[in-house]
Design a protein around this motif. Structure first.
Motif, PDB file in Angstrom:
ATOM      1  N   LEU A  73       0.803  -1.228   0.000  1.00  0.00           N
ATOM      2  CA  LEU A  73       0.000   0.000   0.000  1.00  0.00           C
ATOM      3  C   LEU A  73       0.836   1.279   0.000  1.00  0.00           C
ATOM      4  CD1 LEU A  73      -2.904  -0.761   2.511  1.00  0.00           C
ATOM      5  CD2 LEU A  73      -3.082  -0.372   0.047  1.00  0.00           C
ATOM      6  N   ASP A  74       1.927   1.279   0.732  1.00  0.00           N
ATOM      7  CA  ASP A  74       2.714   2.488   0.943  1.00  0.00           C
ATOM      8  C   ASP A  74       3.457   2.894  -0.332  1.00  0.00           C
ATOM      9  OD1 ASP A  74       5.357   3.915   1.731  1.00  0.00           O
ATOM     10  OD2 ASP A  74       4.082   4.099   3.519  1.00  0.00           O
ATOM     11  N   GLU A  75       3.200   4.105  -0.797  1.00  0.00           N
ATOM     12  CA  GLU A  75       3.775   4.592  -2.054  1.00  0.00           C
ATOM     13  C   GLU A  75       5.299   4.626  -2.032  1.00  0.00           C
ATOM     14  OE1 GLU A  75       3.391   8.426  -5.065  1.00  0.00           O
ATOM     15  OE2 GLU A  75       2.279   8.428  -3.168  1.00  0.00           O
ATOM     16  N   GLU A  76       5.882   5.042  -0.906  1.00  0.00           N
ATOM     17  CA  GLU A  76       7.353   5.097  -0.831  1.00  0.00           C
ATOM     18  C   GLU A  76       7.965   3.704  -0.830  1.00  0.00           C
ATOM     19  OE1 GLU A  76       9.504   8.070   1.432  1.00  0.00           O
ATOM     20  OE2 GLU A  76       7.554   8.922   2.004  1.00  0.00           O
ATOM     21  N   PHE A  77       7.340   2.768  -0.138  1.00  0.00           N
ATOM     22  CA  PHE A  77       7.829   1.388  -0.191  1.00  0.00           C
ATOM     23  C   PHE A  77       7.732   0.853  -1.621  1.00  0.00           C
ATOM     24  CE2 PHE A  77       6.725   0.406   4.546  1.00  0.00           C
ATOM     25  CZ  PHE A  77       7.974   0.848   4.951  1.00  0.00           C
ATOM     26  N   VAL A  78       6.638   1.146  -2.312  1.00  0.00           N
ATOM     27  CA  VAL A  78       6.454   0.674  -3.695  1.00  0.00           C
ATOM     28  C   VAL A  78       7.574   1.201  -4.591  1.00  0.00           C
ATOM     29  CG1 VAL A  78       4.968   0.857  -5.743  1.00  0.00           C
ATOM     30  CG2 VAL A  78       3.971   0.281  -3.527  1.00  0.00           C
ATOM     31  N   VAL A  90       5.266  -5.261  -8.924  1.00  0.00           N
ATOM     32  CA  VAL A  90       4.887  -4.602  -7.665  1.00  0.00           C
ATOM     33  C   VAL A  90       3.596  -3.823  -7.902  1.00  0.00           C
ATOM     34  CG1 VAL A  90       5.587  -3.027  -5.823  1.00  0.00           C
ATOM     35  CG2 VAL A  90       7.332  -4.344  -7.060  1.00  0.00           C
ATOM     36  N   HIS A  91       2.548  -4.197  -7.178  1.00  0.00           N
ATOM     37  CA  HIS A  91       1.266  -3.495  -7.243  1.00  0.00           C
ATOM     38  C   HIS A  91       1.131  -2.590  -6.032  1.00  0.00           C
ATOM     39  CE1 HIS A  91      -0.368  -5.875 -10.548  1.00  0.00           C
ATOM     40  NE2 HIS A  91       0.068  -6.961  -9.932  1.00  0.00           N
ATOM     41  N   GLN A  92       0.802  -1.317  -6.275  1.00  0.00           N
ATOM     42  CA  GLN A  92       0.471  -0.441  -5.160  1.00  0.00           C
ATOM     43  C   GLN A  92      -1.013  -0.628  -4.908  1.00  0.00           C
ATOM     44  OE1 GLN A  92       1.512   3.697  -5.446  1.00  0.00           O
ATOM     45  NE2 GLN A  92       0.494   4.173  -3.515  1.00  0.00           N
ATOM     46  N   ALA A  93      -1.312  -1.655  -4.125  1.00  0.00           N
ATOM     47  CA  ALA A  93      -2.699  -2.045  -3.870  1.00  0.00           C
ATOM     48  C   ALA A  93      -2.743  -2.911  -2.622  1.00  0.00           C
ATOM     49  CB  ALA A  93      -3.251  -2.828  -5.057  1.00  0.00           C
ATOM     50  N   GLY A  94      -3.919  -2.978  -2.023  1.00  0.00           N
ATOM     51  CA  GLY A  94      -4.113  -3.840  -0.869  1.00  0.00           C
ATOM     52  C   GLY A  94      -4.100  -5.302  -1.269  1.00  0.00           C
ATOM     53  N   ALA A  95      -3.691  -6.139  -0.356  1.00  0.00           N
ATOM     54  CA  ALA A  95      -3.625  -7.579  -0.605  1.00  0.00           C
ATOM     55  C   ALA A  95      -4.976  -8.155  -1.010  1.00  0.00           C
ATOM     56  CB  ALA A  95      -3.106  -8.290   0.641  1.00  0.00           C
ATOM     57  N   GLU A  96      -6.056  -7.579  -0.480  1.00  0.00           N
ATOM     58  CA  GLU A  96      -7.390  -8.106  -0.780  1.00  0.00           C
ATOM     59  C   GLU A  96      -7.777  -7.954  -2.249  1.00  0.00           C
ATOM     60  OE1 GLU A  96      -7.898  -3.802   0.321  1.00  0.00           O
ATOM     61  OE2 GLU A  96      -6.698  -5.471   1.094  1.00  0.00           O
TER      62      GLU A  96
END
Length: 184
Positions: A73-78, A90-96
């Motif tokens: 979820l975190d943009e900086e981690f992505v 790498v998806h900037q998205a929730g696991a669900e």
């Protein structure tokens, strides 16, 4: 590139509820979480990779980068993960959201998410998403700091899962235990 520890600390201070850990996972925990993954494992998904400690361990076991998909979820981690692990999706998205953005048939889902600190409906959505993308014999790997499994007994029963309790990893802050879940 910023060190993973510096990035972790900065994100922890900015959003402690989302990071939900006091220190990055240890390499010992990462090895325990990725046990059984190798060059011929097939596709692997990681939920909540943060700075990529488990990602690093998955790739060190020989999994080709193109067989690894991350949900963060975190943009900086992505941004950090995309730069650090070329070839990994790498998806900037929730696991669900995993079932909406990828095909099923995954061999392993490795999760660094703090399930026990999440509301029940989010936790259930994440675990359901994991089993929606897993192959019939696939496994969901999750750690917890507490003395009980990271899923309550009623969730385990409702999803028809069996649980394998791993060893306590003392070389982690705080110490953690790895659990593997499979369909019964």
């Amino acid at each position: 590139m910023e060190s993973d520890l510096a990035l972790f600390r900065r994100r922890l201070l900015r959003n402690p509820r989302q990071v939900s850990a006091i220190a990055p996972s240890s390499r010992t925990l990462a090895r325990a979480m990725t046990l059984g993954i190798g060059p011929n494992t097939g596709r692997v998904v990681e939920f909540g990779p943060g700075t990529g400690r488990f990602t690093e361990a998955i790739l060190a076991r020989g999994l080709p980068p193109e067989n690894l998909t991350l949900f963060e979820l975190d943009e900086e981690f992505v941004t950090y993960l995309r730069a650090r692990f070329p070839g990994v999706t790498v998806h900037q998205a929730g696991a669900e959201t995993a079932p909406q953005v990828m095909e099923g048939g995954v061999s392993t889902v490795v999760s660094g998410l703090p399930l026990l600190s999440m509301p029940e409906e989010i936790r259930d959505a994440i675990v359901s998403a994991a089993f929606a993308v897993l192959a019939p014999r696939g496994s969901y790997v999750q750690f917890t700091y507490g003395p009980r499994p990271p899923l309550p007994p009623e969730t385990i029963a409702a999803l028809g899962l069996r649980v394998n309790k791993g060893h306590k990893i003392w070389a982690n802050l705080p110490p953690a235990r790895v659990y593997r879940f499979r369909r019964a």
